[in-house]
Structures are given as C-alpha cells and as structure tokens.
Motif scaffolding. Structure first.
Motif, mmCIF file in Angstrom:
data_model
loop_
_atom_site.group_PDB
_atom_site.id
_atom_site.type_symbol
_atom_site.label_atom_id
_atom_site.label_comp_id
_atom_site.label_asym_id
_atom_site.label_seq_id
_atom_site.Cartn_x
_atom_site.Cartn_y
_atom_site.Cartn_z
ATOM 1 N N TRP A 21 0.803 -1.218 0.000
ATOM 2 C CA TRP A 21 0.000 0.000 0.000
ATOM 3 C C TRP A 21 0.836 1.267 0.000
ATOM 4 C CZ3 TRP A 21 -4.419 1.011 -1.827
ATOM 5 C CH2 TRP A 21 -5.336 -0.023 -1.983
ATOM 6 N N TRP A 22 2.025 1.235 0.619
ATOM 7 C CA TRP A 22 2.843 2.446 0.611
ATOM 8 C C TRP A 22 3.188 2.839 -0.821
ATOM 9 C CZ3 TRP A 22 7.542 2.189 -1.686
ATOM 10 C CH2 TRP A 22 8.156 0.931 -1.766
ATOM 11 N N LEU A 23 3.384 1.843 -1.690
ATOM 12 C CA LEU A 23 3.672 2.138 -3.096
ATOM 13 C C LEU A 23 2.428 2.681 -3.790
ATOM 14 C CD1 LEU A 23 5.606 2.088 -5.488
ATOM 15 C CD2 LEU A 23 4.987 -0.306 -5.839
ATOM 16 N N ALA A 24 1.277 2.112 -3.447
ATOM 17 C CA ALA A 24 0.023 2.579 -4.042
ATOM 18 C C ALA A 24 -0.299 4.005 -3.617
ATOM 19 C CB ALA A 24 -1.123 1.636 -3.656
ATOM 20 N N VAL A 25 0.308 4.464 -2.527
ATOM 21 C CA VAL A 25 0.073 5.829 -2.048
ATOM 22 C C VAL A 25 1.102 6.803 -2.619
ATOM 23 C CG1 VAL A 25 0.092 7.298 0.012
ATOM 24 C CG2 VAL A 25 -1.117 5.108 0.041
ATOM 25 N N ILE A 26 2.382 6.420 -2.673
ATOM 26 C CA ILE A 26 3.400 7.401 -3.061
ATOM 27 C C ILE A 26 3.367 7.779 -4.535
ATOM 28 C CG2 ILE A 26 4.964 6.810 -1.180
ATOM 29 C CD1 ILE A 26 6.790 5.503 -3.311
ATOM 30 N N LEU A 27 2.875 6.898 -5.400
ATOM 31 C CA LEU A 27 2.806 7.276 -6.819
ATOM 32 C C LEU A 27 1.768 8.373 -7.061
ATOM 33 C CD1 LEU A 27 3.433 3.918 -8.643
ATOM 34 C CD2 LEU A 27 4.759 6.008 -8.841
ATOM 35 N N ASP A 53 1.554 13.171 -7.934
ATOM 36 C CA ASP A 53 0.660 13.931 -8.807
ATOM 37 C C ASP A 53 -0.182 14.924 -8.024
ATOM 38 O OD1 ASP A 53 1.551 12.692 -11.166
ATOM 39 O OD2 ASP A 53 0.255 10.974 -10.787
ATOM 40 N N VAL A 54 -0.576 14.564 -6.811
ATOM 41 C CA VAL A 54 -1.318 15.492 -5.953
ATOM 42 C C VAL A 54 -0.446 16.704 -5.627
ATOM 43 C CG1 VAL A 54 -2.344 15.790 -3.652
ATOM 44 C CG2 VAL A 54 -2.846 13.737 -5.001
ATOM 45 N N VAL A 55 0.820 16.443 -5.295
ATOM 46 C CA VAL A 55 1.749 17.538 -4.984
ATOM 47 C C VAL A 55 1.898 18.453 -6.199
ATOM 48 C CG1 VAL A 55 4.166 18.088 -4.468
ATOM 49 C CG2 VAL A 55 2.989 16.291 -3.175
ATOM 50 N N LEU A 56 2.117 17.877 -7.364
ATOM 51 C CA LEU A 56 2.291 18.698 -8.566
ATOM 52 C C LEU A 56 1.009 19.439 -8.936
ATOM 53 C CD1 LEU A 56 4.578 16.480 -10.806
ATOM 54 C CD2 LEU A 56 5.190 18.434 -9.385
ATOM 55 N N PHE A 57 -0.131 18.785 -8.758
ATOM 56 C CA PHE A 57 -1.406 19.443 -9.057
ATOM 57 C C PHE A 57 -1.615 20.651 -8.145
ATOM 58 C CE2 PHE A 57 -6.087 19.823 -8.844
ATOM 59 C CZ PHE A 57 -6.328 20.052 -10.196
ATOM 60 N N SER A 58 -1.117 20.559 -6.929
ATOM 61 C CA SER A 58 -1.270 21.681 -5.997
ATOM 62 C C SER A 58 -0.449 22.899 -6.431
ATOM 63 C CB SER A 58 -0.885 21.265 -4.582
ATOM 64 O OG SER A 58 0.515 21.076 -4.477
ATOM 65 N N LEU A 59 0.485 22.716 -7.350
ATOM 66 C CA LEU A 59 1.291 23.834 -7.849
ATOM 67 C C LEU A 59 0.617 24.600 -8.994
ATOM 68 C CD1 LEU A 59 4.812 22.110 -7.886
ATOM 69 C CD2 LEU A 59 3.844 23.617 -6.130
ATOM 70 N N VAL A 60 -0.420 24.017 -9.577
ATOM 71 C CA VAL A 60 -1.093 24.644 -10.726
ATOM 72 C C VAL A 60 -1.635 26.038 -10.393
ATOM 73 C CG1 VAL A 60 -3.031 24.434 -12.344
ATOM 74 C CG2 VAL A 60 -1.547 22.474 -11.911
ATOM 75 N N TYR A 72 10.002 8.824 -11.488
ATOM 76 C CA TYR A 72 8.733 9.548 -11.380
ATOM 77 C C TYR A 72 8.844 10.659 -10.341
ATOM 78 C CZ TYR A 72 3.605 9.625 -11.905
ATOM 79 O OH TYR A 72 2.311 9.972 -12.193
ATOM 80 N N TRP A 73 9.422 10.320 -9.184
ATOM 81 C CA TRP A 73 9.593 11.329 -8.143
ATOM 82 C C TRP A 73 10.688 12.318 -8.504
ATOM 83 C CZ3 TRP A 73 7.092 13.405 -4.182
ATOM 84 C CH2 TRP A 73 5.923 12.783 -3.786
ATOM 85 N N TRP A 74 11.753 11.871 -9.138
ATOM 86 C CA TRP A 74 12.804 12.793 -9.550
ATOM 87 C C TRP A 74 12.238 13.804 -10.559
ATOM 88 C CZ3 TRP A 74 16.860 14.828 -7.715
ATOM 89 C CH2 TRP A 74 17.764 15.491 -8.525
ATOM 90 N N ALA A 75 11.441 13.312 -11.504
ATOM 91 C CA ALA A 75 10.796 14.225 -12.465
ATOM 92 C C ALA A 75 9.874 15.197 -11.730
ATOM 93 C CB ALA A 75 10.010 13.428 -13.503
ATOM 94 N N GLY A 76 9.152 14.711 -10.724
ATOM 95 C CA GLY A 76 8.285 15.581 -9.932
ATOM 96 C C GLY A 76 9.069 16.670 -9.231
ATOM 97 N N ILE A 77 10.228 16.316 -8.682
ATOM 98 C CA ILE A 77 11.082 17.315 -8.025
ATOM 99 C C ILE A 77 11.554 18.346 -9.047
ATOM 100 C CG2 ILE A 77 13.335 17.639 -6.911
ATOM 101 C CD1 ILE A 77 12.758 14.884 -5.510
ATOM 102 N N LEU A 78 11.942 17.868 -10.232
ATOM 103 C CA LEU A 78 12.371 18.808 -11.282
ATOM 104 C C LEU A 78 11.237 19.730 -11.712
ATOM 105 C CD1 LEU A 78 14.683 16.567 -13.492
ATOM 106 C CD2 LEU A 78 15.344 18.262 -11.771
ATOM 107 N N TYR A 79 10.013 19.195 -11.792
ATOM 108 C CA TYR A 79 8.862 20.042 -12.112
ATOM 109 C C TYR A 79 8.664 21.101 -11.024
ATOM 110 C CZ TYR A 79 7.211 17.066 -15.958
ATOM 111 O OH TYR A 79 7.086 16.397 -17.132
ATOM 112 N N ALA A 80 8.783 20.711 -9.761
ATOM 113 C CA ALA A 80 8.611 21.660 -8.654
ATOM 114 C C ALA A 80 9.679 22.752 -8.704
ATOM 115 C CB ALA A 80 8.649 20.923 -7.315
ATOM 116 N N VAL A 81 10.910 22.376 -9.004
ATOM 117 C CA VAL A 81 11.993 23.358 -9.142
ATOM 118 C C VAL A 81 11.697 24.290 -10.317
ATOM 119 C CG1 VAL A 81 14.451 23.600 -9.748
ATOM 120 C CG2 VAL A 81 13.737 21.922 -8.026
ATOM 121 N N GLN A 82 11.191 23.721 -11.396
ATOM 122 C CA GLN A 82 10.839 24.514 -12.570
ATOM 123 C C GLN A 82 9.752 25.540 -12.203
ATOM 124 O OE1 GLN A 82 9.776 21.903 -15.776
ATOM 125 N NE2 GLN A 82 9.734 23.521 -17.301
ATOM 126 N N VAL A 83 8.764 25.116 -11.415
ATOM 127 C CA VAL A 83 7.714 26.035 -10.985
ATOM 128 C C VAL A 83 8.316 27.142 -10.134
ATOM 129 C CG1 VAL A 83 5.672 26.262 -9.498
ATOM 130 C CG2 VAL A 83 5.822 24.383 -11.131
#
Length: 189
Positions: free
Chosen positions: A91-97, A101-108, A167-178
């Motif tokens: 379940w931890w894997l089913a949650v972290i993926l 996306d929730v974190v990135l969506f919150s940046l919109v 996936y998470w590394w790309a998410g971090i890069l997106y957050a830095v980009q924002v």
C-alpha cells in the motif's frame, strides 16, 4: 474548435481514458489478468501513437495536450489501486505514486498567477511513465506461480523501482521549474 476536438490523436487518448474502468474491472472482478495486460498494452501503444501522429501531422491541440497526461495519470492511479487491492504491491507504493501527482497538481494555482496552466513535459517524466507502464503489466503477470511469473515479478519490480525513482525525480524537477518560473515571471493581471 470542432477540428481540434475530433483528431485521431485526441480520439486515441479518449479511447485510453474509456478503457481505464475496463482495466480496473478486469483486474478486480474476474481477475482476468491477461485481458487486463492486453488493455495496458493497447493503452501503451495508443499513448505512443497519439503523440507521434499529432507531431507528424502537425495536429497537436490544447485538448490533446490535456487528454494525454490525464490518461497517463488515470492509468497509473487505476493500476496502483488495482494492484494494491489485489495485494500485488504494498500500500505504501500505491500511495506514493499518486501522491506525487497530488503535490504537482497543488502547484497549478501558482502557475496560473503567472499565466501558465501547466509545465511542458520533459524527457525524464516521459521515461518515468514509460518505466511504470512496463512495470505494471509485469507485476500483474508475476502474480502467479512458475518460471514465467517469477521472471515477470523480478523484471516488474526492477522497472517499478526505477520507474518510481524517476517519477519522483521528475516531480522534483517540475517543482523546481515552478519555483524558478515564479521567481522569474511577473504576475499576470
């Protein structure tokens, strides 16, 4: 607008979205894993084709730019829910993926203050999604006994580990980009 709506790439993305509940039903109700894997394969092929056709024909659209990542995220969510409910993944894997996306969506909303609705997709994000799209069918195929299931499980977990990390590394890069975009772009009225 009508031309933009009914392009082949957009229809392929729409087919992918329509197949999401079909995949979930196949995984959870009859546990028809081979058919569910078939749906994932069709999804992967249409994901590749919609972008390739759109770029080759010059028919990239705003709708297509929205539908494609929505379809990707819906598949990732459906697969982790399905595999989590079947106890194929923890379940931890089913949650972290989906959490990424929730974190990135919150940046919109922050992006919108600068006149943007989304960030451009970069190669690392595509590689992460591709790794996960390889991982999930293999994990599903690995839910059994025998040599094929054992081999699928090993490769499925290898792709999962790499896919989640990317996936998470790309998410971090997106957050830095924002963050950079917010610092360098004035607010729009």
């Amino acid at each position: 607008m009508k031309d933009e709506l009914f392009t082949i790439p957009n229809l392929l993305s729409a087919v992918r979205i329509v197949l999401v509940p079909v995949f979930l039903w196949l995984v959870l109700v009859p546990e028809a894993d081979l058919l569910a894997i078939g749906v994932l394969v069709v999804s992967g092929i249409t994901d590749y084709l919609d972008g390739k056709i759109a770029r080759a024909t010059g028919r990239t659209t705003r709708l297509g730019a929205l539908l494609d990542p929505v379809a990707d995220r819906l598949y990732i969510l459906a697969v982790v829910v399905g595999l989590g409910l079947r106890d194929i993944i923890p379940w931890w894997l089913a949650v972290i993926l989906p959490l990424r996306d929730v974190v990135l969506f919150s940046l919109v909303p922050f992006l919108r203050t600068r006149g943007f609705s989304a960030l451009p997709v970069h190669f690392l994000g595509k590689a992460a999604t591709a790794g996960l799209l390889y991982a999930f069918p293999l994990l599903l195929l690995g839910d059994g006994d025998g040599a094929v299931a054992n081999l699928a499980r090993v490769f499925g977990w290898a792709f999962t580990i790499w896919g989640v990390a990317l996936y998470w590394w790309a998410g971090i890069l997106y957050a830095v980009q924002v963050r950079r975009l917010l610092a360098s772009t004035p607010r729009t009225p």
